[in-house]
Motif scaffolding. Structure first.
Motif, PDB file in Angstrom:
ATOM      1  N   TRP A  91       0.935  -1.430   0.068  1.00 44.11           N
ATOM      2  CA  TRP A  91       0.029  -0.002   0.028  1.00 44.11           C
ATOM      3  C   TRP A  91       0.913   1.411   0.146  1.00 44.11           C
ATOM      4  O   TRP A  91       1.907   1.271   0.453  1.00 44.11           O
TER       5      TRP A  91
ATOM      6  N   ALA B  74       1.009   4.959   0.996  1.00 44.06           N
ATOM      7  CA  ALA B  74       0.241   6.303   1.799  1.00 44.06           C
ATOM      8  C   ALA B  74       1.083   6.681   2.678  1.00 44.06           C
ATOM      9  O   ALA B  74       1.902   5.852   3.556  1.00 44.06           O
TER      10      ALA B  74
ATOM     11  N   VAL C 274      -7.862   3.384   0.990  1.00 43.71           N
ATOM     12  CA  VAL C 274      -6.423   4.224   1.032  1.00 43.71           C
ATOM     13  C   VAL C 274      -5.645   4.162   0.013  1.00 43.71           C
ATOM     14  O   VAL C 274      -5.150   5.188  -0.802  1.00 43.71           O
ATOM     15  N   ALA C 275      -5.091   2.998  -0.411  1.00 44.70           N
ATOM     16  CA  ALA C 275      -4.171   2.610  -1.443  1.00 44.70           C
ATOM     17  C   ALA C 275      -4.675   2.897  -2.822  1.00 44.70           C
ATOM     18  O   ALA C 275      -3.933   3.346  -3.758  1.00 44.70           O
TER      19      ALA C 275
ATOM     20  N   ALA D  42      -4.857   9.305  -1.005  1.00 45.95           N
ATOM     21  CA  ALA D  42      -4.769   8.335   0.154  1.00 45.95           C
ATOM     22  C   ALA D  42      -5.643   8.795   1.156  1.00 45.95           C
ATOM     23  O   ALA D  42      -5.190   8.764   2.340  1.00 45.95           O
TER      24      ALA D  42
END
Length: 245
Positions: free
Chosen positions: A101, A103, A165-166, A171
């Motif tokens: 991920w 962020a 979020v990813a 984000a």
């Protein structure tokens, strides 16, 4: 199948990382993506090389621990978690890119493992509900409109994996937070702390370094539980209304 993997390797949170290429032969289409990574790690161990760090737990699409960006898409496929993605979704000779991920609020710990404790702190900021505990109440003793109950159940399906979020260009964690706020906001048990909860969670979200929502919609598309974007609308509406309470 023969698969070429380009995987992000990073020794620690304070070191730089880079993509490394690995070759795997005899990959079964019936294997899950994580089983394929297990196979790669067994091969690396046999060669005396450092295995690739990645997160997993239940491997049943329930816990939200697994999370990889596969060929540029969180979890690699719509509607599934990484652990539920199978190698039959790829072809013999494919090259697959695997990253963590990305962020600010999810810093890399090692390789494909990121620190998602920011989500825990958002939940912690929301606090407890004041509903009585103990034995279960009588059925139907607390009436809940079916439409609201169904929507609350849909929100409760969020497993907090962080795919939203990813996927988000900002984000943002608003879909995650929207699901949590909607879940309690629609039920009688969530009403006493409703307005203090929303203010505290939004404040914590922003303090953790998550970005704001600009209604791109990538979050819902990437969510393995297909949480709808309207949860963010519920969150925004409660945020506005909290100013009057």
């Amino acid at each position: 199948m023969r698969i070429t993997l380009k995987i992000w390797r990073q020794a620690g949170p304070n070191t730089s990382g880079s993509m490394h290429t690995y070759q795997l032969d005899h990959v079964s289409p019936d294997e899950s993506f994580l089983e394929m990574l297990d196979m790669l790690n067994e091969d690396l161990n046999s060669k005396g090389e450092e295995p690739i760090a990645f997160d997993s737990d239940c491997r049943e699409g329930i816990c939200g621990m697994c999370g990889l960006v596969i060929n540029g898409r969180p979890h690699g496929k719509k509607g599934v978690t990484t652990c539920q993605l199978h190698m039959r979704n790829f072809k013999d000779g494919d090259e697959i890119t695997v990253e963590p991920w990305r962020a600010t609020a999810f810093p890399v710990i090692k390789d494909l493992v990121v620190n998602r404790s920011a989500f825990d702190r958002i939940i912690g900021a929301g606090g407890f509900i004041s509903a009585n505990t103990g034995s279960a109440p009588e059925a139907h003793s607390v009436p809940v409109e079916k439409k609201k109950a169904d929507k609350a159940f849909e929100a409760a399906a969020c497993i907090g994996c962080g795919a939203c979020v990813a996927a988000c260009p900002n984000a943002s964690g608003m879909l995650f937070m929207g699901a949590k706020v909607t879940h309690l906001g629609l039920l009688p048990q969530g009403q006493p702390e409703r307005w203090t909860r929303i203010r505290a969670m939004v404040s914590r979200h922003d303090a953790e370094g998550f970005g704001g929502c600009t209604n791109v919609g990538a979050c819902s598309d990437a969510c393995p539980k297909e949480i709808p974007q309207e949860m963010i609308s519920f969150l925004n509406n409660d945020k506005r209304n909290s100013a009057r309470h």
